[in-house]
Design a protein around this motif. Structure first.
Motif, mmCIF file in Angstrom:
data_model
loop_
_atom_site.group_PDB
_atom_site.id
_atom_site.type_symbol
_atom_site.label_atom_id
_atom_site.label_comp_id
_atom_site.label_asym_id
_atom_site.label_seq_id
_atom_site.Cartn_x
_atom_site.Cartn_y
_atom_site.Cartn_z
ATOM 1 N N ALA A 1 8.580 0.353 -10.702
ATOM 2 C CA ALA A 1 9.163 -0.234 -11.912
ATOM 3 C C ALA A 1 8.370 0.113 -13.158
ATOM 4 O O ALA A 1 8.908 0.054 -14.263
ATOM 5 N N GLY A 2 7.082 0.463 -13.018
ATOM 6 C CA GLY A 2 6.278 0.805 -14.188
ATOM 7 C C GLY A 2 6.563 2.192 -14.704
ATOM 8 O O GLY A 2 6.798 2.397 -15.888
ATOM 9 N N THR A 3 6.540 3.175 -13.798
ATOM 10 C CA THR A 3 6.791 4.562 -14.201
ATOM 11 C C THR A 3 8.270 4.915 -14.195
ATOM 12 O O THR A 3 8.647 5.986 -14.662
ATOM 13 N N ARG A 4 9.110 4.014 -13.634
ATOM 14 C CA ARG A 4 10.556 4.199 -13.564
ATOM 15 C C ARG A 4 10.892 5.502 -12.831
ATOM 16 O O ARG A 4 11.639 6.341 -13.323
ATOM 17 N N ARG A 5 10.328 5.614 -11.632
ATOM 18 C CA ARG A 5 10.636 6.759 -10.798
ATOM 19 C C ARG A 5 10.593 6.329 -9.334
ATOM 20 O O ARG A 5 10.004 5.307 -8.994
ATOM 21 N N THR A 6 11.241 7.105 -8.497
ATOM 22 C CA THR A 6 11.275 6.781 -7.070
ATOM 23 C C THR A 6 10.103 7.442 -6.347
ATOM 24 O O THR A 6 9.607 8.482 -6.765
ATOM 25 N N GLU A 7 9.680 6.786 -5.266
ATOM 26 C CA GLU A 7 8.613 7.301 -4.416
ATOM 27 C C GLU A 7 9.058 7.171 -2.963
ATOM 28 O O GLU A 7 9.864 6.293 -2.622
ATOM 29 N N ARG A 8 8.488 7.999 -2.118
ATOM 30 C CA ARG A 8 8.816 7.930 -0.692
ATOM 31 C C ARG A 8 7.596 7.480 0.102
ATOM 32 O O ARG A 8 6.493 7.997 -0.088
ATOM 33 N N VAL A 9 7.799 6.487 0.954
ATOM 34 C CA VAL A 9 6.728 5.965 1.792
ATOM 35 C C VAL A 9 6.609 6.846 3.029
ATOM 36 O O VAL A 9 7.512 6.867 3.879
ATOM 37 N N GLY A 10 5.501 7.581 3.133
ATOM 38 C CA GLY A 10 5.314 8.470 4.275
ATOM 39 C C GLY A 10 4.886 7.730 5.527
ATOM 40 O O GLY A 10 5.484 7.863 6.600
ATOM 41 N N ARG A 11 3.833 6.909 5.400
ATOM 42 C CA ARG A 11 3.331 6.138 6.529
ATOM 43 C C ARG A 11 2.919 4.751 6.061
ATOM 44 O O ARG A 11 2.594 4.544 4.884
ATOM 45 N N ILE A 12 2.926 3.795 6.986
ATOM 46 C CA ILE A 12 2.464 2.426 6.732
ATOM 47 C C ILE A 12 1.335 2.149 7.703
ATOM 48 O O ILE A 12 1.443 2.437 8.905
ATOM 49 N N LEU A 13 0.222 1.579 7.192
ATOM 50 C CA LEU A 13 -0.969 1.397 8.002
ATOM 51 C C LEU A 13 -1.467 -0.044 7.931
ATOM 52 O O LEU A 13 -1.509 -0.641 6.846
ATOM 53 N N ARG A 14 -1.809 -0.602 9.093
ATOM 54 C CA ARG A 14 -2.555 -1.856 9.139
ATOM 55 C C ARG A 14 -4.018 -1.516 8.919
ATOM 56 O O ARG A 14 -4.569 -0.635 9.589
ATOM 57 N N VAL A 15 -4.677 -2.184 7.970
ATOM 58 C CA VAL A 15 -6.000 -1.770 7.520
ATOM 59 C C VAL A 15 -7.091 -2.575 8.217
ATOM 60 O O VAL A 15 -6.994 -3.796 8.353
ATOM 61 N N ARG A 16 -8.126 -1.878 8.629
ATOM 62 C CA ARG A 16 -9.357 -2.508 9.076
ATOM 63 C C ARG A 16 -10.508 -1.733 8.464
ATOM 64 O O ARG A 16 -11.118 -0.886 9.098
ATOM 65 N N ALA A 17 -10.742 -2.010 7.173
ATOM 66 C CA ALA A 17 -11.755 -1.310 6.379
ATOM 67 C C ALA A 17 -11.427 0.181 6.331
ATOM 68 O O ALA A 17 -10.414 0.563 5.756
ATOM 69 N N ASP A 18 -12.262 1.041 6.956
ATOM 70 C CA ASP A 18 -12.005 2.483 6.914
ATOM 71 C C ASP A 18 -11.225 2.971 8.122
ATOM 72 O O ASP A 18 -11.064 4.181 8.308
ATOM 73 N N ARG A 19 -10.707 2.062 8.929
ATOM 74 C CA ARG A 19 -9.890 2.436 10.076
ATOM 75 C C ARG A 19 -8.478 1.888 9.880
ATOM 76 O O ARG A 19 -8.291 0.860 9.243
ATOM 77 N N HIS A 20 -7.508 2.577 10.466
ATOM 78 C CA HIS A 20 -6.116 2.208 10.213
ATOM 79 C C HIS A 20 -5.293 2.329 11.487
ATOM 80 O O HIS A 20 -5.513 3.242 12.290
ATOM 81 N N ASP A 21 -4.361 1.402 11.638
ATOM 82 C CA ASP A 21 -3.420 1.447 12.757
ATOM 83 C C ASP A 21 -2.021 1.646 12.190
ATOM 84 O O ASP A 21 -1.609 0.920 11.275
ATOM 85 N N PRO A 22 -1.250 2.609 12.708
ATOM 86 C CA PRO A 22 0.087 2.877 12.154
ATOM 87 C C PRO A 22 1.062 1.747 12.467
ATOM 88 O O PRO A 22 1.014 1.121 13.524
ATOM 89 N N LEU A 23 1.944 1.483 11.506
ATOM 90 C CA LEU A 23 3.009 0.493 11.659
ATOM 91 C C LEU A 23 4.345 1.159 11.349
ATOM 92 O O LEU A 23 4.408 2.106 10.557
ATOM 93 N N ASP A 24 5.396 0.644 11.933
ATOM 94 C CA ASP A 24 6.733 1.134 11.615
ATOM 95 C C ASP A 24 7.290 0.463 10.371
ATOM 96 O O ASP A 24 8.097 1.047 9.655
ATOM 97 N N ARG A 25 6.833 -0.767 10.117
ATOM 98 C CA ARG A 25 7.355 -1.510 8.972
ATOM 99 C C ARG A 25 6.349 -2.570 8.542
ATOM 100 O O ARG A 25 5.446 -2.937 9.295
ATOM 101 N N ALA A 26 6.514 -3.039 7.332
ATOM 102 C CA ALA A 26 5.751 -4.167 6.809
ATOM 103 C C ALA A 26 6.738 -5.130 6.174
ATOM 104 O O ALA A 26 7.700 -4.708 5.521
ATOM 105 N N VAL A 27 6.513 -6.430 6.387
ATOM 106 C CA VAL A 27 7.436 -7.434 5.870
ATOM 107 C C VAL A 27 6.715 -8.357 4.899
ATOM 108 O O VAL A 27 5.499 -8.265 4.706
ATOM 109 N N ALA A 28 7.478 -9.247 4.285
ATOM 110 C CA ALA A 28 6.932 -10.186 3.312
ATOM 111 C C ALA A 28 5.720 -10.908 3.891
ATOM 112 O O ALA A 28 5.731 -11.370 5.026
ATOM 113 N N GLY A 29 4.670 -11.001 3.084
ATOM 114 C CA GLY A 29 3.447 -11.640 3.529
ATOM 115 C C GLY A 29 2.388 -10.681 4.012
ATOM 116 O O GLY A 29 1.223 -11.059 4.148
#
Length: 705
Positions: free
Chosen positions: A341-369
Motif C-alpha cells: 500500500a505504500g509503494t502502490r505496487r504488487t509483490e509476489r511471496v516466494g516462500r514463507i518461513l517460521r523464524v528461529r533467529a538465524d534458522r528457518h522452517d518452511p511454511l505453506d501459509r501464515a494466518v492472522a496472529g
C-alpha cells in the motif's frame, strides 16, 4: 494446516536494560519448551538469538531476533529486543507488532535507565506487560526493593504473585501465591518440584496472599464483589482478575527467578499463557482505506478476513532478502500476490518461513496472529503494509527516531566508492534509524545514527560483510538552531522580471520563539508554527499556504552554521499581490528568502543534544568521576547507593560523551559502568556555538583513519 487456534497464540517481546538477562531468559524459554536441547550462554557466545558475530563479540543484543516455540498447547512467538539505548529503534519496531511483553529487571539494580525507556515505549503502544525480577541468586538481590523501584519509577500497580524461597545464593524456588504451592528447583534439576508451602514461610505467604487479594479487589469489580461476600478470593477468580488487569494495564503481574540457573522459567511461561493477551484479545487493527479519501477501516483478527500485514524488519542476507511480517488478518500462502500500500505496487511471496533467529522452517501459509519471514519481496521496507490486492489497507508504520550522531565515511580505495554506496544503502534499508546523505559543502558521504556504538556497529558490518576498507571521521552531533529573540514587521519583496510572465510577492513577517510544551501539534523539540493575521484578503489563502511552504523550506538551514531550525513561530501579518505576476511560486520563494533573511536579523541560539547519564562506580572513585563529569559540562542531578556501589545521575551534552567509556574504565580500574539516554536539546555555550559555526562553514568533515 495450522494446529493451534488463534486463541492459543502469544506474540510477546522481552524488554529490559542492558545486562538484565533478556537473552538468557529467551534462551531458557527455548530450552524449557524443548525448542533447543542445549543451553547456550551469552558469555560463551552460544545463544540462539545473539547469532550475529558482533553480538557474540560484544556480549550484547544488537538486533531484534524472532523465535517461535510451544508451551502447554500454545504457540509463543517471541522477540528478543536490544537493551542498549543506541538500538532503541529496534525495540520501537518490535513493540509495534507485539500483543504483550515480559519486562525483565535485575533483582539488585531494580529499574535501570533503559528499563524505564522501554517501559515508556510499551506505554505508547499500549502493550500489556508482566514483570520478571531476574538474578534472584545474586548477592544483594531483594524482590521487595526491586518491586518498590518499579512502583516509584514506572508508576504501575505491581501485583506480586510469588514469594522467593531463600535469598541470594540460597535461592531455590518460589511460593506461588495464586495457588498457594511451593515450586522448588533442586541443584541440576530441569523442572520444578511442586509441594506444600514450607512451614517457615506459611505465615508470610498468607500475609502476602492477603495483600495481593486486596490490591486486586481494589481494581477489579468482579473480584471486589467476591471479596466482600467471602472476605477472600478463589484461585480461579484471582487468576481471571489478574488476566483482566494485565490486559487493561491497570496492574502488572510480578514474578521472580534466576534465568541463569533455570529457576522460575516454567512459572514465567505459565504466566505468559495465563495473563498476556492472544491476538483475539487485542483491539482490531486500524488503517486507512487506500484510495478512498483516507477513510479509516478496521480489520478483525481471523483467517477468513481480507489479508493485512505489517513489515517490521528487513534483513538482506547473502542468500536472499527476508522481510519479517506480523499478519493481522487473513491468510498468506506461498506464491500469493500481495499489494504494497505504500509503494502502490504488487509483490509476489516466494516462500514463507517460521523464524528461529538465524534458522528457518518452511511454511505453506501464515494466518492472522503469525509472525513470520517471507522471501521474494523486492520493495517492501520496515513499516510497509502488505494487503490483499482486492482489499487495500494502509497501516500506520512504526515511528523512526531522528539520528543524533554523524560521521563522514569514505572508501580508502577510490575504486570501492560505488561498492561503499551500495553497502550503505543496504544498511539503511535494514535499519531505518540510519541515514546517509552527501554534505553539500564537502561532497563527502555522511552516515547518521542514534549513537557512537550504533555507528561503530554499522561500520563494522561494512567491513565484515562487504570486505571494504573505509575511513571514518570523528563523530559529530546533530545540532539545531532556534530563535532567542525574534523580529517584527520584517518586510521582504520578491520581484523578478526577465521577459514573459514575471514574479511578484510582498510579505511582512513576525518571527518569535515558540515552546511547544502544553501546545497541541508539537513537531520535534519546539517545532514550528505558522499563522496568518492578514485581513481584507490582501493575500489570498492559496498564497498564504505557499508562504508557509516557503518558510518550511527555509528551516532546513539556519544562519549560525547551516543546522535545522526549530522552536519558532512565524506570523504573516501583511502582504501585497500583483494582478498578473503573483503566483504560488512567487509567494513560496518570498516565504523562503523572507524567513531566511528574518532569521539572520534575529538573535539565534545554537541547541545541542543532551543525555541523561547514569554512572555506577565504587565509592572510592566517586570524586574523580564527579570531577570528570564537571569537566564535560555535566550537571549532576542526583546520587545514591545501590548494591554496594554509588550511582550518580547527570545531564551531559552528547558531544562531550565521545570516548567516555574508556575514560571511565581508566578512572575506576575497569569497575565503573554508565548508561546514557537522550532527553532532547539544550542551549549550547557561546564558545561551543562559535566553534561549531566556524567548523560548519569550513566543512571540517575530513575523515581520519
Amino acid at each position: 494446516m495450522r494446529t493451534n487456534p488463534l486463541a492459543t497464540v502469544r506474540n510477546l517481546g522481552i524488554l529490559a536494560h542492558v545486562d538484565a538477562g533478556k537473552t538468557t531468559v529467551t534462551e531458557r524459554i527455548l530450552y524449557t519448551t524443548g525448542t533447543i536441547h542445549k543451553r547456550g550462554e551469552v558469555h560463551d557466545g552460544t545463544t540462539v538469538t545473539d547469532f550475529d558475530p558482533q553480538e557474540r563479540d560484544r556480549g550484547i543484543t544488537i538486533f531484534a531476533a524472532a523465535v517461535s516455540c510451544s508451551w502447554d498447547g500454545h504457540r509463543v512467538n517471541l522477540i528478543d529486543t536490544p537493551g542498549h539505548v543506541d538500538f532503541a529503534d529496534e525495540v520501537e519496531r518490535s513493540l509495534r507488532v507485539l500483543d504483550g511483553a515480559v519486562a525483565v529487571f535485575d533483582a539488585v539494580a531494580g529499574v535501570e535507565p533503559q528499563s524505564e525507556s522501554v517501559w515508556r515505549q510499551a506505554d505508547r503502544h499500549g502493550v500489556p506487560r508482566i514483570a520478571f525480577v531476574n538474578k534472584m541468586d545474586r548477592t544483594g538481590a531483594d524482590l521487595d526493593t526491586a518491586v518498590a523501584s518499579i512502583r516509584e519509577r514506572l508508576h504501575p500497580a505491581p501485583l506480586v504473585v510469588q514469594l522467593p524461597i531463600g535469598a541470594e545464593h540460597r535461592f531455590t524456588g518460589v511460593v506461588d501465591l495464586v495457588h498457594m504451592r511451593a515450586l522448588v528447583w533442586a541443584d541440576g534439576a530441569e523442572t520444578a518440584e511442586e509441594g506444600p508451602v514450607p512451614d517457615a514461610l506459611r505465615e508470610e505467604a498468607a500475609r502476602r496472599r492477603r495483600l495481593l487479594e486486596e490490591a486486586v479487589a481494589e481494581r477489579h469489580p468482579a473480584a471486589l464483589e467476591e471479596f466482600c461476600d467471602r472476605e477472600t478470593l478463589t484461585a480461579a477468580t484471582l487468576a481471571a482478575a489478574l488476566r483482566d488487569l494485565t490486559r487493561t494495564g491497570d496492574g502488572v503481574v510480578v514474578l521472580c527467578g534466576s534465568a541463569y540457573r533455570n529457576r522460575g522459567v516454567e512459572p514465567l511461561l505459565d504466566a505468559v499463557v495465563a495473563y498476556l493477551p492472544s491476538p483475539l484479545d487485542v483491539p482490531p487493527v486500524h488503517g486507512t482505506h487506500d484510495g478512498h479519501d483516507g477513510k479509516e477501516e478496521e480489520r478483525t483478527a481471523g483467517p477468513a478476513a481480507p489479508m493485512a500485514a505489517l513489515a517490521f524488519k528487513v534483513n538482506a542476507t547473502p542468500t536472499g532478502r527476508l522481510t519479517y511480517l506480523r499478519v493481522y488478518s487473513g491468510t498468506i500462502e506461498k506464491g500469493d500476490t500481495v499489494w504494497d500500500a505504500g509503494t502502490r505496487r504488487t509483490e509476489r511471496v516466494g516462500r514463507i518461513l517460521r523464524v528461529r533467529a538465524d534458522r528457518h522452517d518452511p511454511l505453506d501459509r501464515a494466518v492472522a496472529g503469525d509472525i513470520v519471514a517471507v522471501v521474494g519481496l523486492k520493495s517492501a521496507r520496515a513499516g510497509s503494509t502488505l494487503c490483499a490486492p482486492g482489499a487495500p489497507l494502509l497501516l500506520e508504520p512504526p515511528g523512526v527516531a531522528e539520528p543524533v550522531v554523524h560521521v563522514a565515511v569514505e572508501a580508502r580505495r577510490s575504486t570501492d566508492t560505488d561498492r561503499l554506496a551500495s553497502a550503505l544503502a543496504r544498511l539503511t534499508e535494514e535499519d531505518p534509524s540510519l541515514a546517509v546523505r552527501t554534505d553539500p559543502e564537502t561532497g563527502q558521504t555522511v552516515l547518521s545514527g542514534m549513537g557512537e556504538l550504533h555507528l561503530e556497529v554499522a561500520m563494522e558490518r561494512v567491513r565484515r560483510e562487504h570486505g571494504l576498507e573505509v575511513s571514518v571521521g570523528r563523530p559529530g552531533v546533530a545540532y539545531r538552531e532556534t530563535v532567542g529573540e525574534g523580529v517584527t514587521g520584517f518586510v521582504h519583496r520578491h520581484v523578478k522580471q526577465d521577459g514573459g510572465a514575471g514574479q511578484f510577492a510582498h510579505v511582512v513577517l513576525d518571527v518569535e520563539p515558540w515552546d511547544a510544551d502544553g501546545d497541541e501539534g508539537t513537531e520535534g523539540r519546539g517545532g514550528f508554527v505558522f499563522r496568518s493575521t492578514v485581513a481584507g484578503g490582501r493575500v489570498p489563502q492559496e498564497y498564504v499556504r505557499a508562504v508557509e511552504a516557503g518558510c518550511r523550506d527555509a528551516l532546513a538551514e539556519g544562519p549560525l552554521g547551516g543546522h535545522p531550525v526549530t522552536g519558532l513561530r512565524v506570523t504573516l501579518t501583511d502582504g501585497r499581490t500583483h494582478v498578473k505576476d503573483s503566483s504560488d511560486t512567487a509567494f513560496r520563494t518570498a516565504g523562503r528568502f523572507g524567513l531566511r533573511d528574518a532569521l539572520r536579523a534575529s538573535a539565534m541560539v545554537l541547541l545541542e543534544p543532551v543525555v541523561d547519564v547514569t554512572v555506577t562506580v565504587p565509592e572510592d572513585a566517586v570524586g574523580g568521576v564527579l570531577g570528570d563529569l564537571a569537566a564535560r559540562r555535566g550537571r549532576v542531578t542526583g546520587s545514591g547507593t545501590r548494591g554496594g556501589a554509588t550511582v550518580v545521575t547527570a545531564t551531559v551534552p552528547l558531544a562531550e560523551l565521545f570516548g567516555y567509556a574508556t575514560r571511565l574504565r581508566s578512572r575506576t580500574q575497569g569497575r565503573g559502568t554508565f548508561t546514557a539516554r537522550p532527553t532532547g536539546y539544550a542551549p549550547a555555550p557561546v564558545a561551543t556555538a562559535v566553534t561549531t559555526t566556524r567548523k560548519a562553514r569550513r566543512g571540517t568533515l575530513t575523515p581520519r583513519a
